[in-house]
Design a protein around this motif. Structure first.
Motif, mmCIF file in Angstrom:
data_model
loop_
_atom_site.group_PDB
_atom_site.id
_atom_site.type_symbol
_atom_site.label_atom_id
_atom_site.label_comp_id
_atom_site.label_asym_id
_atom_site.label_seq_id
_atom_site.Cartn_x
_atom_site.Cartn_y
_atom_site.Cartn_z
ATOM 1 N N ILE A 128 44.370 -16.470 1.755
ATOM 2 C CA ILE A 128 44.550 -15.326 0.673
ATOM 3 C C ILE A 128 45.333 -15.734 -0.268
ATOM 4 C CG2 ILE A 128 44.825 -12.711 0.227
ATOM 5 C CD1 ILE A 128 44.400 -12.293 3.071
ATOM 6 N N TRP A 129 44.734 -16.317 -1.507
ATOM 7 C CA TRP A 129 45.418 -16.923 -2.423
ATOM 8 C C TRP A 129 46.215 -16.304 -3.336
ATOM 9 C CZ3 TRP A 129 48.138 -21.520 -2.985
ATOM 10 C CH2 TRP A 129 48.468 -21.593 -4.438
ATOM 11 N N ASN A 130 47.502 -16.511 -3.625
ATOM 12 C CA ASN A 130 47.916 -16.017 -4.849
ATOM 13 C C ASN A 130 48.807 -17.162 -5.658
ATOM 14 O OD1 ASN A 130 47.837 -12.943 -5.171
ATOM 15 N ND2 ASN A 130 48.454 -13.174 -3.069
ATOM 16 N N PRO A 131 48.833 -17.214 -6.835
ATOM 17 C CA PRO A 131 49.635 -18.100 -7.688
ATOM 18 C C PRO A 131 51.180 -17.903 -7.040
ATOM 19 C CG PRO A 131 48.244 -16.997 -9.167
ATOM 20 C CD PRO A 131 48.105 -16.276 -7.908
ATOM 21 N N ARG A 132 51.847 -19.056 -6.910
ATOM 22 C CA ARG A 132 53.161 -18.758 -6.616
ATOM 23 C C ARG A 132 54.227 -18.656 -7.860
ATOM 24 N NH1 ARG A 132 55.398 -19.774 -1.649
ATOM 25 N NH2 ARG A 132 57.573 -20.432 -1.610
ATOM 26 N N ARG A 133 54.789 -17.524 -7.913
ATOM 27 C CA ARG A 133 55.904 -17.493 -8.791
ATOM 28 C C ARG A 133 57.377 -17.124 -8.252
ATOM 29 N NH1 ARG A 133 52.172 -17.971 -12.887
ATOM 30 N NH2 ARG A 133 50.385 -16.385 -12.541
ATOM 31 N N THR A 134 58.261 -17.794 -9.140
ATOM 32 C CA THR A 134 59.507 -17.615 -8.790
ATOM 33 C C THR A 134 60.303 -16.283 -9.174
ATOM 34 O OG1 THR A 134 59.809 -20.010 -8.692
ATOM 35 C CG2 THR A 134 61.830 -19.099 -8.548
ATOM 36 N N MET A 135 60.957 -15.679 -8.403
ATOM 37 C CA MET A 135 61.806 -14.535 -8.590
ATOM 38 C C MET A 135 62.722 -14.158 -7.333
ATOM 39 S SD MET A 135 58.631 -11.718 -8.244
ATOM 40 C CE MET A 135 57.330 -13.056 -8.808
ATOM 41 N N SER A 136 63.585 -13.058 -7.738
ATOM 42 C CA SER A 136 64.753 -12.924 -6.835
ATOM 43 C C SER A 136 63.988 -12.037 -5.770
ATOM 44 C CB SER A 136 65.843 -12.142 -7.373
ATOM 45 O OG SER A 136 66.673 -11.866 -6.718
ATOM 46 N N ALA A 137 64.213 -12.468 -4.502
ATOM 47 C CA ALA A 137 63.742 -11.492 -3.357
ATOM 48 C C ALA A 137 64.782 -10.519 -3.130
ATOM 49 C CB ALA A 137 63.713 -12.533 -2.147
ATOM 50 N N GLU A 138 66.301 -10.914 -3.363
ATOM 51 C CA GLU A 138 66.853 -9.635 -3.377
ATOM 52 C C GLU A 138 66.749 -8.547 -4.129
ATOM 53 O OE1 GLU A 138 71.823 -9.068 -3.796
ATOM 54 O OE2 GLU A 138 70.848 -11.283 -3.729
ATOM 55 N N CYS A 139 66.364 -8.923 -5.483
ATOM 56 C CA CYS A 139 66.017 -7.868 -6.424
ATOM 57 C C CYS A 139 64.576 -6.904 -5.806
ATOM 58 C CB CYS A 139 65.805 -8.271 -7.721
ATOM 59 S SG CYS A 139 67.099 -8.965 -8.431
ATOM 60 N N LEU A 140 63.761 -7.826 -5.199
ATOM 61 C CA LEU A 140 62.588 -6.879 -4.860
ATOM 62 C C LEU A 140 62.963 -6.190 -3.780
ATOM 63 C CD1 LEU A 140 59.734 -10.042 -4.823
ATOM 64 C CD2 LEU A 140 60.128 -7.740 -6.426
ATOM 65 N N GLN A 141 63.777 -6.422 -2.936
ATOM 66 C CA GLN A 141 64.219 -5.662 -1.710
ATOM 67 C C GLN A 141 64.977 -4.349 -2.040
ATOM 68 O OE1 GLN A 141 66.558 -8.331 0.634
ATOM 69 N NE2 GLN A 141 64.803 -9.797 0.313
ATOM 70 N N THR A 142 65.931 -4.621 -3.238
ATOM 71 C CA THR A 142 66.466 -3.543 -3.919
ATOM 72 C C THR A 142 65.550 -2.445 -4.350
ATOM 73 O OG1 THR A 142 68.555 -4.619 -4.439
ATOM 74 C CG2 THR A 142 68.262 -2.718 -5.543
ATOM 75 N N LEU A 143 64.464 -2.936 -5.217
ATOM 76 C CA LEU A 143 63.588 -1.960 -5.729
ATOM 77 C C LEU A 143 62.815 -1.494 -4.749
ATOM 78 C CD1 LEU A 143 62.193 -4.476 -8.570
ATOM 79 C CD2 LEU A 143 63.482 -2.297 -8.785
#
Length: 316
Positions: A128-143
């Motif tokens: 199940i493919w998704n383009p790989r993007r770089t972002m902060s996992a810590e920010c995602l967890q906070t959201l």
């Protein structure tokens, strides 16, 4: 009662109680405190999150992250769950920290050999493919935590005009083309905005900031609809789509609900938008290339003609 059944029931009782003593459990199960103590030790050894509380009024408590009792899966369900979790690995970051990878590891480890063999044969064949993007996992967890608790988050957000500090109250999170997006109420702009998670430099929960109580009725599917209607003047956005264009927009959060498919496989998007947002929606359609053609409004058509001309000049 068999020991395995007793341990499962014990897990369910502990999940409900959260705080308990050995004597309470012994009385409930009709067992000796020594047997209950031994059972609790075994549960702790396999990772059940309980800890002892010393002193008067002590006993046992359950850590905040509770353990779920075992669930019986059919072979097909096991394969489906495994690959659903595996699909998350193609995101650059996910708001679940390492929990997804840990869950897949545990899940696979305890499968019977024939089910493991079936999954092994499908590895690298079902993706199940998704383009790989770089972002902060810590920010995602906070959201994600803010979404669960209806909390306000203080973020530093990077845009074309620079980096600004804002208080936002997230409506939800969704992923599209490998990017994570967070529709939220922005207290700085006093309206709802869509934030791209990879542009959030930092994020922290702000429990001191008063939250809005009217967000619970919104979701990522219609978060902006009530606010688009307040902009004047309004116009119709009409987009003609090829069959491929329909496939591209079927699950699009903006256009999917307004998509009408024809018998030939093509389709039409018809929706009301603010005239001032014509360029924004035109940019979204621009990504489809020849698979889409904006019919109305004229403002969006003229905007795309200008973009086409600018691209043409680059190749002179």
């Amino acid at each position: 009662m068999m020991k395995s059944q007793r341990l499962i029931r014990l897990m369910m009782v502990i999940n409900a109680k959260k705080a308990f003593t050995v004597r309470e459990l012994a009385d409930e199960f009709g067992l000796s405190p020594r047997t209950i103590t031994r059972d609790l030790r075994e549960l702790s050894e396999v990772g059940f999150p309980i800890y002892t509380v010393q002193g008067r009024g002590g006993g046992y408590r359950l850590l905040r992250e509770r353990m779920l009792p075992p669930i019986a899966f059919s072979e097909n369900e096991a394969v489906a769950v495994f690959f659903a979790c595996r699909s998350l690995q193609y995101f650059g970051s996910v708001p679940f920290d390492e929990s997804a990878a840990s869950a897949v590891h545990k899940f696979y480890h305890y499968l019977p050999d024939d089910a493991k063999g079936q999954i092994d044969r499908l590895r690298n064949r079902v993706v199940i493919w998704n383009p790989r993007r770089t972002m902060s996992a810590e920010c995602l967890q906070t959201l994600l935590q803010a979404v669960m608790n209806d909390s306000v988050v203080t973020i530093d957000y990077k845009s074309d005009s620079g980096t600004t500090r804002r208080e936002i109250q997230p409506v939800g999170l969704y992923a599209n083309e490998g990017y994570w997006y967070c529709p939220a109420y922005c207290f700085l702009r006093r309206t709802y905005r869509l934030f791209r998670a990879d542009r959030i430099v930092s994020a922290r929960l702000n429990e001191a900031f008063p939250d809005r109580q009217d967000l619970s009725g919104r979701s990522v599917f219609e978060w902006i609809a009530p606010d688009l209607a307040r902009f004047d003047p309004q116009c119709d956005l009409i987009v003609d789509l090829t069959e491929e264009g329909v496939r591209s927009l079927e699950t699009n959060v903006w256009f999917g609900p307004h998509l009408h498919v024809r018998e030939d496989g093509g389709g039409t998007v018809r929706m009301r938008i603010p005239v001032r947002k014509a360029a924004f929606f035109a940019d979204l359609i621009w990504q489809l290339g020849k698979e889409a053609r904006i019919v109305e409004p004229a403002e969006a058509v003229d905007y795309l003609k200008q973009k086409i001309e600018e691209v043409r000049r680059r190749y002179l």
